[in-house]
Design an enzyme around this catalytic site. Structure first.
Site, PDB file in Angstrom:
ATOM      1  CE  LYS A 239      16.362 -49.831  28.684  1.00 55.65           C
ATOM      2  NZ  LYS A 239      17.384 -50.021  29.714  1.00 55.65           N
TER       3      LYS A 239
ATOM      4  CD  GLU B 224      18.993 -53.354  22.669  1.00 54.38           C
ATOM      5  OE1 GLU B 224      18.299 -52.348  22.459  1.00 54.38           O
ATOM      6  OE2 GLU B 224      19.532 -53.591  23.773  1.00 54.38           O
TER       7      GLU B 224
END
Length: 670
Positions: free
Chosen positions: A233, A217
């Site tokens: 997410k 990420e």
């Protein structure tokens, strides 16, 4: 800092970044993956170190004025990590060895004072690139344990409680796995990085240990005045179709919520109108999992430096929650261990290239103990893992998501999860699946109580088991079935595997004044769904009356009729945290909400029959509300006849009989 001149020199092809790390015997730091546009950055011999115990405000780290700038060069700068909790540490390097498009480059922030040292380093690297080093396989397997499943389940459920109360919309809940260190950290990183090919891999050395990060990420990237963030997410294991993640409304809502949070954070330091999502809900494949990724971009205001950018955005929203400050408070209250570096950020600030930071997830932290010679002997390795909690999160599914994320990382180190931590999925029986799902709802004077909660549970379970939700007209049919009927009515909804539903309303018997229960071994299997097939429960009830199911470890689960609560001397309510063999009762949830509203203490923890006998106890269900338990296996509870206990239980029942006025109006309007 004095001025410097950017100098870049092509050294040519050579070994892989992991091989170079091994050749230097771990006496270096390494970034691999997408850093700086892709490739690798190897770091050695820092010129300065900054350590700060406080997280904020992030310091303005001095940078040299650099001439001869090349927008593709990193050259050097400050490299390090900002922990979620702990000591921030950054090191300044005036040179890097950089892999780009299969070629190694020597990039420096050249100064006359360092000219001889940099020239010697360049020649050493040139010689080093001529040799290859085999990447060994870790020889000593590690078994990771230490994570407390019950504590994590309780934390997830408490987070859902905060969401129901409107205090947060989403919050990330984490735990930690740990093991005795089996090999040198740089050897473990080299092997795992060559296997996993991380998007943002990092091997960092610090004063007290080492960091092995395999993050997927991007936290923030700044090139010139342009900033990019790509929050992740939503997770599914790779052994299920990616479309399962794409269809998940829970994961999509969670992702969009964090996108909004990042837009808000960036908006504090960006030009008005420049903050935009440029990609939403993209499916990406990462080691062992599918993940849902979005991207937000903005243009920094002219008066904003990297320190202010980090202050505005740290810690990353994807690993805290929304709203961020209240979510961070909840994290501090609910998690049992400090996060350390995990969920912080790793990266660099370059006077040439810009700034780039990953989110410190999929990250191992190696620590040790001080020896008599005041050296740190590394002997422990830890992995933080977590998941985002929303209103419809199921604690056991969140626990398994944590393990799904950890498993491929551990496998790449030649490690595994301890059997005591593993919780394999439990399959329902064919009879349970074939019979479908059940909801029993109490209606008072024509109004079904907590209908929205019942339908939400039914819909969630049906989607998990059968791949579809409730019929769109089911709420209307339920309301119509009891409209105008006086008194207590039991409303029975059965949702079949094919998605068809039946609705039946009939008079409900009065709640029993008290209940004696008898203990029996836990039923085994999957009981967090309310099955229409009640054959096993009916058979158990036919034996002696109301059974009290007890797990293999001796802790109380529930009765065949409802969830069990203890009422301690000080008025604290105690009930077991939700798990696979325990139903998430609607009345249980309503009572926990009520206790919160009244400021009554609640503990989500397991308890034994002996502890139950020493306290007051009752069970709850939608039709019977709160029923006192007066004896277990013929032995009276020590406090069953206490005036305080009986009056408290009766008051709970009375309050539960009173439908919330807003819920009544909503039901009447359907």
């Amino acid at each position: 800092m004095a001025g410097a001149r950017l100098v870049t020199e092509l050294l040519g092809p050579g070994p892989s970044p992991e091989q170079l790390l091994l050749a230097l015997d771990g006496e270096a730091e390494l970034l691999v993956g997408n850093w700086g546009g892709g490739g690798a950055v190897l770091l050695r011999d820092p010129q300065d170190v900054v350590r700060l115990d406080a997280q904020a405000p992030f310091p303005v780290l001095p940078q040299p004025d650099v001439g001869g700038a090349n927008p593709d060069a990193i050259g050097g700068g400050w490299f390090g990590a900002i922990p979620y909790s702990g000591t921030t540490e950054f090191r300044f390097y005036d040179h890097v060895l950089r892999l780009r498009d299969g070629q190694w480059w020597f990039e420096t922030l050249w100064t006359e004072q360092r000219a001889n040292a940099l020239a010697a380093l360049r020649e050493r690297y040139r010689r080093l690139l001529a040799d290859g080093v085999a990447i060994p396989v870790p020889q000593l397997p590690m078994t990771f344990g230490g994570a407390e499943r019950a504590a994590h389940l309780a934390a997830v459920e408490s987070a859902v409680e905060l969401i129901r109360a409107g205090e947060v919309y989403q919050v990330n809940i984490c735990t930690r796995l740990s093991a005795a260190l089996s090999d040198a950290p740089h050897v473990l990183f080299a092997h795992a990085a060559s296997e996993l090919k991380p998007v943002y891999g990092a091997y960092l050395r610090g004063a007290t240990g080492a960091v092995l990060s395999f993050s997927p990420e991007l936290f923030v990237r700044r090139r010139g005045r342009q900033v990019t963030s790509s929050p992740i997410k939503g997770t599914r294991p790779r052994d299920v179709p990616a479309d399962e993640l794409r269809r998940s409304t829970k994961d999509a809502a969670e992702n969009v919520m964090i996108v909004d949070l990042m837009r808000n954070d960036l908006g504090r330091v960006s030009e008005t109108g420049s903050v935009h999502p440029t990609a939403l809900l993209q499916i990406e494949a990462h080691p062992g999992v599918w993940q849902l990724v979005s991207t937000v971009t903005s243009t920094l205001r002219a008066d904003v430096d990297d320190a202010r950018l980090l202050d505005a955005t740290f810690p990353p929203g994807s690993v805290t929650g929304a709203p961020k400050l209240r979510a961070m408070q909840a994290i501090g209250d609910l998690e049992t261990q400090p996060r350390q570096l995990y969920t912080g950020a790793i990266g660099y600030l370059s006077p040439c290239w810009g700034a780039e930071f990953s989110v410190a997830i999929r990250t191992f932290e190696v620590t040790g103990e001080r020896t008599e010679l005041n050296r740190t002997e590394l002997n422990r390795i830890e992995l933080g893992v977590g998941s985002g909690i929303t209103a419809d999160s199921v604690p056991m599914l969140e626990w398994r998501e944590v393990l799904h994320k950890a498993t491929p990382l551990l496998a790449a180190l030649g490690a595994r999860v301890d059997d005591a931590v593993l919780t394999p999925p439990v399959a329902p029986t064919p009879a349970q699946l074939a019979g479908g799902l059940l909801e029993t709802i109490l209606a008072l004077d024509g109004v079904p109580l907590r209908l929205a909660d019942h339908l939400a549970r039914l819909d969630r379970c049906s989607r998990e088991l059968y791949g579809h939700g409730c019929p769109p007209d089911l709420a209307r049919r339920a309301v119509d079935a009891v409209r105008g009927l006086p008194g207590r009515i039991g409303l029975r909804l059965v949702l079949a595997p094919d998605g068809t539903a039946s609705v039946e309303a009939r008079p409900a018997a009065s709640s029993p004044a008290a209940s004696e229960v008898w203990t029996t071994n836990g039923r085994g299997g999957l009981w967090r769904h309310k099955w229409a097939d009640r054959s096993q429960l009916s058979a158990d009830e036919a034996t002696r009356g109301t059974p009290l199911y007890v797990a293999g470890d001796g802790t109380v689960l529930e009765t065949s009729r409802g969830n069990v609560f203890l009422l301690e001397d000080d008025g604290t309510l105690v009930t077991p945290p939700l798990r696979d063999d325990l139903l998430p009762g609607i009345t249980r949830r309503a009572l926990l909400d009520l206790a919160r509203d009244e400021g009554r203490a609640v503990r989500l923890r397991s308890f034994t029959v002996a502890q139950m006998l020493a306290a007051g106890a009752f069970w709850t269900s939608s039709l019977s509300l709160a029923v006192p338990i007066v004896a277990v296996d013929g032995t009276p509870l020590a406090r069953h006849d206490s005036g305080n206990v009986s009056s408290d239980i009766e008051r709970f029942a009375q309050r539960l009989r009173e439908a919330d006025s807003a819920a009544r109006r909503l039901s009447a309007d359907l």
